[in-house]
Design a protein around this motif. Structure first.
Motif, mmCIF file in Angstrom:
data_model
loop_
_atom_site.group_PDB
_atom_site.id
_atom_site.type_symbol
_atom_site.label_atom_id
_atom_site.label_comp_id
_atom_site.label_asym_id
_atom_site.label_seq_id
_atom_site.Cartn_x
_atom_site.Cartn_y
_atom_site.Cartn_z
ATOM 1 N N GLY A 14 5.857 42.358 54.639
ATOM 2 C CA GLY A 14 5.057 42.047 53.261
ATOM 3 C C GLY A 14 5.381 40.626 52.982
ATOM 4 N N VAL A 15 5.897 39.802 54.170
ATOM 5 C CA VAL A 15 5.919 38.267 54.049
ATOM 6 C C VAL A 15 4.724 37.946 54.636
ATOM 7 C CG1 VAL A 15 7.278 36.580 54.941
ATOM 8 C CG2 VAL A 15 8.743 38.644 54.237
ATOM 9 N N ARG A 16 4.373 36.656 53.917
ATOM 10 C CA ARG A 16 3.321 35.922 54.542
ATOM 11 C C ARG A 16 3.602 34.179 54.863
ATOM 12 N NH1 ARG A 16 -2.045 37.403 51.278
ATOM 13 N NH2 ARG A 16 -2.445 35.284 51.458
ATOM 14 N N ILE A 17 3.051 33.833 55.525
ATOM 15 C CA ILE A 17 3.263 32.306 55.928
ATOM 16 C C ILE A 17 2.709 31.185 55.198
ATOM 17 C CG2 ILE A 17 1.583 31.772 57.622
ATOM 18 C CD1 ILE A 17 5.326 31.173 58.050
ATOM 19 N N ASP A 18 1.783 31.717 54.153
ATOM 20 C CA ASP A 18 0.977 30.893 53.140
ATOM 21 C C ASP A 18 1.903 29.661 52.442
ATOM 22 O OD1 ASP A 18 -0.081 33.583 53.708
ATOM 23 O OD2 ASP A 18 -1.829 32.647 52.688
ATOM 24 N N ALA A 19 2.837 30.263 51.707
ATOM 25 C CA ALA A 19 3.869 29.123 50.949
ATOM 26 C C ALA A 19 4.388 28.221 51.973
ATOM 27 C CB ALA A 19 4.833 29.899 50.272
ATOM 28 N N VAL A 20 4.924 28.679 53.151
ATOM 29 C CA VAL A 20 5.519 27.809 53.921
ATOM 30 C C VAL A 20 4.356 26.716 54.360
ATOM 31 C CG1 VAL A 20 6.713 27.209 56.291
ATOM 32 C CG2 VAL A 20 7.194 29.262 54.923
ATOM 33 N N LEU A 21 3.475 27.122 54.657
ATOM 34 C CA LEU A 21 2.133 25.949 55.275
ATOM 35 C C LEU A 21 1.888 25.131 54.134
ATOM 36 C CD1 LEU A 21 0.196 25.114 57.210
ATOM 37 C CD2 LEU A 21 -1.501 27.002 56.312
ATOM 38 N N ALA A 22 1.628 25.651 52.813
ATOM 39 C CA ALA A 22 1.390 24.969 51.653
ATOM 40 C C ALA A 22 2.480 23.901 51.379
ATOM 41 C CB ALA A 22 1.148 25.665 50.596
ATOM 42 N N THR A 23 3.835 24.370 51.643
ATOM 43 C CA THR A 23 4.684 23.272 51.513
ATOM 44 C C THR A 23 4.930 22.091 52.425
ATOM 45 O OG1 THR A 23 6.055 25.240 50.418
ATOM 46 C CG2 THR A 23 7.280 23.121 51.283
#
Length: 172
Positions: A14-23
């Protein structure tokens, strides 16, 4: 000193990498790296920064309330003086992303290479890197089970950039 976190993404976690990439990309907009490397056999023009609520207005030039794609953010970074090197496989899947990047980026700060044997997946700046099994595609970021390591530290990033410079001569 290097800070490191392994992020396991996919439907099962249920974890996605979107937030890390945006950060990572937001930090780059605030203080661009001198050299960014993006090495991925397959790449799509994935959503990178969701500014639909205006949350990132302070770091975007001429912001609008919409989702910014990866090619748009990398283009903004080339306009801000970052040198961006992108290495992909010669595959039609990559063409939309590459064409948008060529069209919008500052050509003086952009280097593109299609390399038949590339299989590594790494995105790195001056002080950080994301590396692991994930291609920067919608499946890689939102569906597939992936393991990505996020490292913050100049030593790890410098080692990766030196290796890329050696392997992909002439891009930096």
């Amino acid at each position: 000193m290097t800070w490191e976190r392994i992020i396991r993404t996919g439907r099962a976690t249920g974890v996605r990498i979107d937030a890390v990439l945006a950060t990572v990309l937001t930090a780059e907009l605030v203080a661009p790296s001198r050299h960014l490397w993006l090495v991925s056999p397959w790449i799509s023009d994935v959503p990178a920064i969701d500014n639909t609520s205006g949350s990132y207005d302070s770091v975007l030039i001429d912001p609008s309330n919409r989702i910014y794609t990866l090619s748009e953010v990398l283009s903004l970074l080339t306009d801000n003086g970052a040198r961006v090197a992108v290495v992909v496989r010669p595959d039609p899947h990559n063409n939309t992303f590459l064409n948008r990047l060529r069209r919008n980026a500052n050509g003086e700060n952009l280097r593109l290479l299609e390399h038949e044997d590339v299989h590594e997946k790494t995105f790195c700046g001056d002080q950080w890197l994301l590396t692991g099994s994930m291609n920067l595609t919608l499946r890689g970021m939102q569906i597939n089970d992936e393991a990505t390591t996020y490292k913050v530290g100049t030593e790890a990033a410098a080692t990766a950039r030196l290796d890329f410079r050696h392997r992909f001569r002439g891009l930096e």
